[in-house]
Design an enzyme around this catalytic site. Structure first.
Site, PDB file in Angstrom:
ATOM      1  N   ASP A  65       0.851  -1.195   0.000  1.00 39.78           N
ATOM      2  CA  ASP A  65       0.000   0.000   0.000  1.00 39.78           C
ATOM      3  C   ASP A  65       0.882   1.239   0.000  1.00 39.78           C
ATOM      4  O   ASP A  65       1.699   1.427   0.900  1.00 39.78           O
ATOM      5  CB  ASP A  65      -0.920  -0.011   1.223  1.00 39.78           C
ATOM      6  CG  ASP A  65      -2.068   0.974   1.074  1.00 39.78           C
ATOM      7  OD1 ASP A  65      -2.338   1.429  -0.055  1.00 39.78           O
ATOM      8  OD2 ASP A  65      -2.709   1.287   2.096  1.00 39.78           O
ATOM      9  N   ARG A 121       0.184  15.694  13.450  1.00 35.25           N
ATOM     10  CA  ARG A 121       1.341  16.569  13.761  1.00 35.25           C
ATOM     11  C   ARG A 121       1.054  17.965  13.205  1.00 35.25           C
ATOM     12  O   ARG A 121       1.557  18.339  12.152  1.00 35.25           O
ATOM     13  CB  ARG A 121       2.619  16.032  13.094  1.00 35.25           C
ATOM     14  CG  ARG A 121       3.098  14.663  13.555  1.00 35.25           C
ATOM     15  CD  ARG A 121       4.295  14.201  12.718  1.00 35.25           C
ATOM     16  NE  ARG A 121       3.977  14.194  11.292  1.00 35.25           N
ATOM     17  CZ  ARG A 121       3.372  13.187  10.670  1.00 35.25           C
ATOM     18  NH1 ARG A 121       3.043  12.100  11.324  1.00 35.25           N
ATOM     19  NH2 ARG A 121       3.083  13.272   9.388  1.00 35.25           N
ATOM     20  N   GLU A 142     -10.840   4.198   2.809  1.00 36.43           N
ATOM     21  CA  GLU A 142      -9.802   4.875   2.044  1.00 36.43           C
ATOM     22  C   GLU A 142     -10.084   4.624   0.567  1.00 36.43           C
ATOM     23  O   GLU A 142     -10.069   3.478   0.105  1.00 36.43           O
ATOM     24  CB  GLU A 142      -8.393   4.400   2.441  1.00 36.43           C
ATOM     25  CG  GLU A 142      -8.004   4.923   3.820  1.00 36.43           C
ATOM     26  CD  GLU A 142      -6.521   4.835   4.141  1.00 36.43           C
ATOM     27  OE1 GLU A 142      -5.833   4.008   3.527  1.00 36.43           O
ATOM     28  OE2 GLU A 142      -6.066   5.608   5.008  1.00 36.43           O
ATOM     29  N   GLU A 189      -9.105   4.296  -2.935  1.00 34.72           N
ATOM     30  CA  GLU A 189      -7.829   4.030  -3.609  1.00 34.72           C
ATOM     31  C   GLU A 189      -8.088   3.343  -4.947  1.00 34.72           C
ATOM     32  O   GLU A 189      -9.178   2.844  -5.217  1.00 34.72           O
ATOM     33  CB  GLU A 189      -6.935   3.107  -2.750  1.00 34.72           C
ATOM     34  CG  GLU A 189      -6.624   3.654  -1.367  1.00 34.72           C
ATOM     35  CD  GLU A 189      -5.455   2.958  -0.684  1.00 34.72           C
ATOM     36  OE1 GLU A 189      -4.640   2.321  -1.378  1.00 34.72           O
ATOM     37  OE2 GLU A 189      -5.359   3.082   0.559  1.00 34.72           O
ATOM     38  N   ASP A 234      -9.462   0.611   1.182  1.00 39.02           N
ATOM     39  CA  ASP A 234      -8.550   0.174   2.242  1.00 39.02           C
ATOM     40  C   ASP A 234      -9.149   0.588   3.589  1.00 39.02           C
ATOM     41  O   ASP A 234      -8.783   1.616   4.161  1.00 39.02           O
ATOM     42  CB  ASP A 234      -7.171   0.812   2.017  1.00 39.02           C
ATOM     43  CG  ASP A 234      -6.169   0.375   3.067  1.00 39.02           C
ATOM     44  OD1 ASP A 234      -6.303  -0.736   3.600  1.00 39.02           O
ATOM     45  OD2 ASP A 234      -5.239   1.163   3.346  1.00 39.02           O
ATOM     46  N   ARG A 267      -9.184   4.013  12.658  1.00 38.78           N
ATOM     47  CA  ARG A 267      -8.296   5.137  12.991  1.00 38.78           C
ATOM     48  C   ARG A 267      -7.881   5.142  14.455  1.00 38.78           C
ATOM     49  O   ARG A 267      -6.785   5.627  14.784  1.00 38.78           O
ATOM     50  CB  ARG A 267      -8.988   6.458  12.654  1.00 38.78           C
ATOM     51  CG  ARG A 267      -9.378   6.619  11.213  1.00 38.78           C
ATOM     52  CD  ARG A 267      -8.182   6.559  10.294  1.00 38.78           C
ATOM     53  NE  ARG A 267      -8.590   6.784   8.901  1.00 38.78           N
ATOM     54  CZ  ARG A 267      -7.810   6.558   7.860  1.00 38.78           C
ATOM     55  NH1 ARG A 267      -6.574   6.089   8.040  1.00 38.78           N
ATOM     56  NH2 ARG A 267      -8.247   6.777   6.641  1.00 38.78           N
ATOM     57  N   LYS A 318      -5.384  -1.931   9.674  1.00 37.18           N
ATOM     58  CA  LYS A 318      -5.569  -2.003   8.220  1.00 37.18           C
ATOM     59  C   LYS A 318      -5.782  -3.426   7.702  1.00 37.18           C
ATOM     60  O   LYS A 318      -6.293  -3.596   6.600  1.00 37.18           O
ATOM     61  CB  LYS A 318      -4.312  -1.463   7.516  1.00 37.18           C
ATOM     62  CG  LYS A 318      -3.968  -0.037   7.843  1.00 37.18           C
ATOM     63  CD  LYS A 318      -4.735   0.912   6.971  1.00 37.18           C
ATOM     64  CE  LYS A 318      -4.188   2.313   7.095  1.00 37.18           C
ATOM     65  NZ  LYS A 318      -4.874   3.230   6.185  1.00 37.18           N
ATOM     66  N   THR A 378      -9.722  -5.568   3.033  1.00 38.06           N
ATOM     67  CA  THR A 378      -9.475  -4.645   1.917  1.00 38.06           C
ATOM     68  C   THR A 378     -10.374  -5.140   0.794  1.00 38.06           C
ATOM     69  O   THR A 378     -10.388  -6.335   0.499  1.00 38.06           O
ATOM     70  CB  THR A 378      -8.006  -4.700   1.455  1.00 38.06           C
ATOM     71  OG1 THR A 378      -7.150  -4.450   2.578  1.00 38.06           O
ATOM     72  CG2 THR A 378      -7.716  -3.685   0.367  1.00 38.06           C
ATOM     73  N   THR A 411      -4.681   6.594  -0.321  1.00 33.72           N
ATOM     74  CA  THR A 411      -5.929   7.359  -0.378  1.00 33.72           C
ATOM     75  C   THR A 411      -5.797   8.510  -1.363  1.00 33.72           C
ATOM     76  O   THR A 411      -4.853   9.290  -1.282  1.00 33.72           O
ATOM     77  CB  THR A 411      -6.259   7.926   1.012  1.00 33.72           C
ATOM     78  OG1 THR A 411      -6.228   6.855   1.943  1.00 33.72           O
ATOM     79  CG2 THR A 411      -7.617   8.584   1.017  1.00 33.72           C
TER      80      THR A 411
HETATM   81 CA    CA Z   1      -4.189   2.993   2.421  1.00 36.03          CA
END
Ligand code: CA
Length: 438
Positions: free
Chosen positions: A138, A154, A210, A212, A244, A248, A264, A268, A370
């Site tokens: 990924d 952050r 996600e 993707e 995906d 969190r 994760k 999927t 993502t």
């Molecule tokens: Ca991902």
């Protein structure tokens, strides 16, 4: 790099009438591959090619001996339960089969009667994973996603200094990849609420999507033999849709220092249909890097990649809540974006993955990461759309969501359209959240 050829001609019509309907995902210019069988049957899975609302059964094509030469060899490889053997044959074989199918499916083709006997309606089909996926990697190729997520984790330092130099990725889990229609239990695990004295255990409360694309590797490379960027796309069989799923709250607690793990690897979901790179040739766009950003190192750069290394694939996510389903409503639109905004191209991913000598094998799968676009309403995950859950999204029927709830189904769609080219689509990638184990 695949060039535009007679199979892309927007004027082509098929004798399969449904393939000519406006808005159809599978006109004769597309011809994507899947693994399928009739629903509820004990038939073996085999390769198929979508045309309109039908599937060309490659096992039937091979048995009937409809094609000759390289196309015949490719059809026989595609007749197996999964597409690894076809993928291993390489780009000239995929292209020969595409050309033979394109010619035989055109209005007036002499093969019409024989090929009609090889069709199975999509409405009667069920799908398997298109390939035996040995390894799943990924990536993280949207700078907008990386920046949005970085701000949450952050605030002072959202984008880490390596991002604009290295196509970031990690090795994922292949065993829990499922095909569209997958339903999975809400994962349980450890979470740590800031201010608590110790972590707690239970069902994830921050389950996310996600958006993707999946990239299937065709022919592999030998261990120790990197793939130069000028040859990278020859190793790519095609692209599919990929969700995906991500927990969190588990991710925030576990991800340092080695990256995502149980947040994760529980599920999927991919779409059944793989659209080949050749089919995507009319939708190539330039790979653009802002001049103020570092330009790719020489091994990640080529003239072809700069001129046409990106793909303009339109992407959409819909969310269908249990209440919508009970009222017979489809999913509510959550987000729209395009793959063209990715910071790294497919060719750069292949080249970077192999530059240390790592060997790719037929059927290996990459996730693009993502695919968030430049503005927040083009974000491909709830964590971005809701600012980490603080600003819930309001759906078309007035329901709100910060994170996925039990019974929610998520639908990803993708398509390409451009003046002078036929519209082609990816079908759908659908997955449903079940309650956690009691
Ligand atoms: Ca991902």
């Amino acid at each position: 790099m695949n060039l535009i050829n007679e199979t892309h001609d927007p004027a082509l019509h098929s004798w399969v009438a449904s393939a000519n309907a406006a808005g159809c995902d599978f006109p004769v210019q597309n011809l994507p591959f899947a693994s399928f069988r009739r629903q509820g049957s004990s038939e073996p899975f085999r390769g198929g090619v979508a045309i309109g609302d039908q599937i060309v059964d490659l096992a039937a094509v091979a048995a009937a001996g409809l094609f000759t030469g390289e196309a015949s060899v490719a059809a026989q490889a595609g007749a197996q339960p999964q597409l690894n053997a076809l993928m291993a044959l390489g780009q000239p074989a995929w292209s020969a089969l595409r050309l033979a199918l394109s010619r035989a499916l055109r209005a007036g083709a002499p093969e019409q009667a024989a090929l009609r006997a090889c069709l199975v309606p999509q409405a009667e089909a069920e799908y398997g994973l298109p390939a035996r996926i040995g390894d799943y990697t990924d990536f993280y190729t949207s700078v907008h996603h990386a920046t949005n997520i970085g701000k949450l984790f952050r605030p002072d330092n959202p984008l880490l200094p390596n991002y604009k130099w290295v196509p970031i990725g990690y090795h994922g889990r292949a065993s829990s990849i499922g095909v569209s229609g997958q339903a999975f239990r809400r994962p349980q695990g450890q979470t740590f609420v800031p201010g608590a004295t110790e972590p707690s255990f239970g069902p994830s409360q921050k389950l996310d999507i996600e958006l993707e694309l999946g990239i299937f590797i065709g022919s592999g490379n030998a261990l120790g033999e990197p793939v130069p960027i000028t040859e990278a796309e020859e190793h790519v069989f095609g692209l599919c849709l990929l969700n995906d799923w991500s927990a969190r709250d588990l991710q925030a607690w576990e991800y340092q220092p080695l990256g995502p793990f149980l947040s994760k690897n529980f599920a999927t979901t991919i779409s059944p249909w793989i659209v080949t790179l050749e089919a995507l040739a009319p939708y190539r766009v330039a790979f653009l890097r802002p001049e103020s950003d570092p330009q790719p190192l020489p091994y990640l750069d080529s003239a072809a990649n700069r001129q046409a290394g990106s793909l303009d694939i339109q992407l959409e996510v819909l969310l269908q809540t249990p209440a919508m389903r009970a009222q017979g409503q489809g999913g509510a639109p959550l987000v729209r974006t395009s793959y063209r905004h990715a910071y790294w191209t497919v060719a750069q991913m292949v080249t970077h993955h192999t530059v240390n000598g790592c060997n790719l094998q037929p059927g290996d799968l990459f996730g693009s990461g993502t695919l968030s676009g430049p503005t927040l309403d083009q974000a491909g995950a709830l964590i971005e759309l809701t600012s980490g859950g603080k600003n819930p999204v309001t759906l078309a029927n007035g329901e709100v969501r910060s994170w996925l709830e039990d019974g929610d189904a998520v639908v990803i769609r993708g398509w390409c359209e451009q003046p002078g080219a036929a519209r082609i689509g990816f079908g759908a990638c659908v997955g449903t959240v079940l309650p956690a184990r009691g």
